[in-house]
Design an enzyme around this catalytic site. Structure first.
Site, PDB file in Angstrom:
ATOM      1  N   HIS A  92       0.440  -1.239  -0.210  1.00  0.00           N
ATOM      2  CA  HIS A  92       0.162   0.319  -0.311  1.00  0.00           C
ATOM      3  C   HIS A  92       0.949   1.714  -0.205  1.00  0.00           C
ATOM      4  CE1 HIS A  92      -3.990   2.654   0.286  1.00  0.00           C
ATOM      5  NE2 HIS A  92      -2.733   3.294   1.544  1.00  0.00           N
ATOM      6  N   SER A  93       0.590   1.839  -1.039  1.00  0.00           N
ATOM      7  CA  SER A  93       1.051   3.281  -0.868  1.00  0.00           C
ATOM      8  C   SER A  93       2.683   3.082  -0.908  1.00  0.00           C
ATOM      9  CB  SER A  93       0.904   4.623   0.284  1.00  0.00           C
ATOM     10  OG  SER A  93       1.614   5.565  -0.223  1.00  0.00           O
ATOM     11  N   MET A  94       3.975   3.702  -0.648  1.00  0.00           N
ATOM     12  CA  MET A  94       5.169   4.137  -0.422  1.00  0.00           C
ATOM     13  C   MET A  94       5.242   1.369  -0.801  1.00  0.00           C
ATOM     14  SD  MET A  94       8.242   4.335   1.883  1.00  0.00           S
ATOM     15  CE  MET A  94       7.622   2.690   2.990  1.00  0.00           C
ATOM     16  N   SER A  96       3.229  -0.085  -2.477  1.00  0.00           N
ATOM     17  CA  SER A  96       3.128  -0.855  -3.391  1.00  0.00           C
ATOM     18  C   SER A  96       4.469  -0.519  -3.978  1.00  0.00           C
ATOM     19  CB  SER A  96       1.503   0.151  -4.206  1.00  0.00           C
ATOM     20  OG  SER A  96       2.824   1.175  -4.577  1.00  0.00           O
ATOM     21  N   SER A 119      -1.204  -0.939  -4.227  1.00  0.00           N
ATOM     22  CA  SER A 119      -3.069  -0.554  -3.438  1.00  0.00           C
ATOM     23  C   SER A 119      -2.848   0.757  -3.411  1.00  0.00           C
ATOM     24  CB  SER A 119      -3.317  -1.433  -2.294  1.00  0.00           C
ATOM     25  OG  SER A 119      -3.943  -0.286  -1.251  1.00  0.00           O
TER      26      SER A 119
END
Length: 252
Positions: A92-94, A96, A119
């Site tokens: 998720h975020s970083m 990903s 994500s």
């Protein structure tokens, strides 16, 4: 000191009989515990291995990483020995971007993942670049609060700020060192995002399609950058459906 899997991997719901393992990479400032609901939602069909970065929660006595390439290599070295079944990656975020880099390395070793779930993240050719200028604690807290993924009580607590902000600043520095080399994956890639995420637009999320030669799916959920907080079951369904189609016959 070697990066033993036990220091990096959290199994909130061990599932030794699951056919697939899912390595989950947290967001900037985040910790492995963010994925506890994912572990519960996917049990017993998928075993979640949540990664705990240095410098947070039970690893507070260790320095945070400040370099993306270093974090990638250390994470891979710690995760690899824990993998004993077909694996997929979720970030998720970083996380990903870190999942993407791990997938590249695993494919280079001939042990590519079943799928990559990216994500709440922009694709590798246009990552989020946080401001390089010094920011005050209040500015940083306001930025985090706007993403609506952190309990306001945590942000308002001076004691918790001391624990939380150093890791967030370090992760922002780490993100600033990320460099994309143009490599594409061959595994299926699933992009997930919130329809109200002002940090990652739906066009950004769709941009992941150009980073794999495998299949691509895009799933848009109600919510902002941390849409997952209220959508764990729905996200788990997406994961289960994709991995059910990818697990080799006879596995498990």
């Amino acid at each position: 000191m070697a990066d033993e899997p036990g220091r990096w991997i959290r199994r909130y719901r061990a599932a030794p009989d699951a056919a697939v393992q899912l390595v989950c990479l947290p967001h900037a400032g985040g910790a492995a515990s963010y994925y506890r609901p994912m572990a519960m939602a996917l049990f017993p069909s998928v075993e979640v291995l949540a990664v705990q970065y240095p410098g947070r929660q039970d690893r507070l006595d260790e320095p945070c990483s400040g370099d993306f390439a270093e974090l990638t290599e250390r994470t891979l070295a710690a995760v690899r020995p824990a993998l004993d079944r077909p694996v997929a990656l979720f970030g998720h975020s970083m996380g990903s971007l870190l999942a993407f880099e791990l997938a590249k390395r695993l494919e280079g070793e001939g042990a590519g993942p079943l799928a990559l779930f990216a994500s709440g993240g922009r694709p590798p050719d246009r990552p989020v670049r946080h401001s390089s200028r010094p920011v005050t604690d209040e500015e940083l807290i306001s930025e985090v609060a706007a993403l609506e993924g952190t309990d306001r009580r945590l942000l308002d607590s001076e004691d918790m700020r001391v624990l939380f902000l150093p890791a967030l600043r370090a992760d922002y520095r780490t993100m600033a060192t990320y460099r994309f080399d143009g490599t594409r994956l061959s595994c299926p890639l699933v992009s997930l995002t919130g329809d109200g995420d002002h940090l990652v637009t739906s066009d950004d999320a769709a941009g992941w399609a150009g980073h794999t030669t495998g299949g691509f799916d895009l799933h848009v959920f109600p919510g902002g950058h941390f849409y997952l907080t209220d959508r764990w079951d729905a996200v788990a369904e997406v994961v289960t459906r994709r991995l059910g189609a990818q697990v080799p016959t006879g596995t498990g």
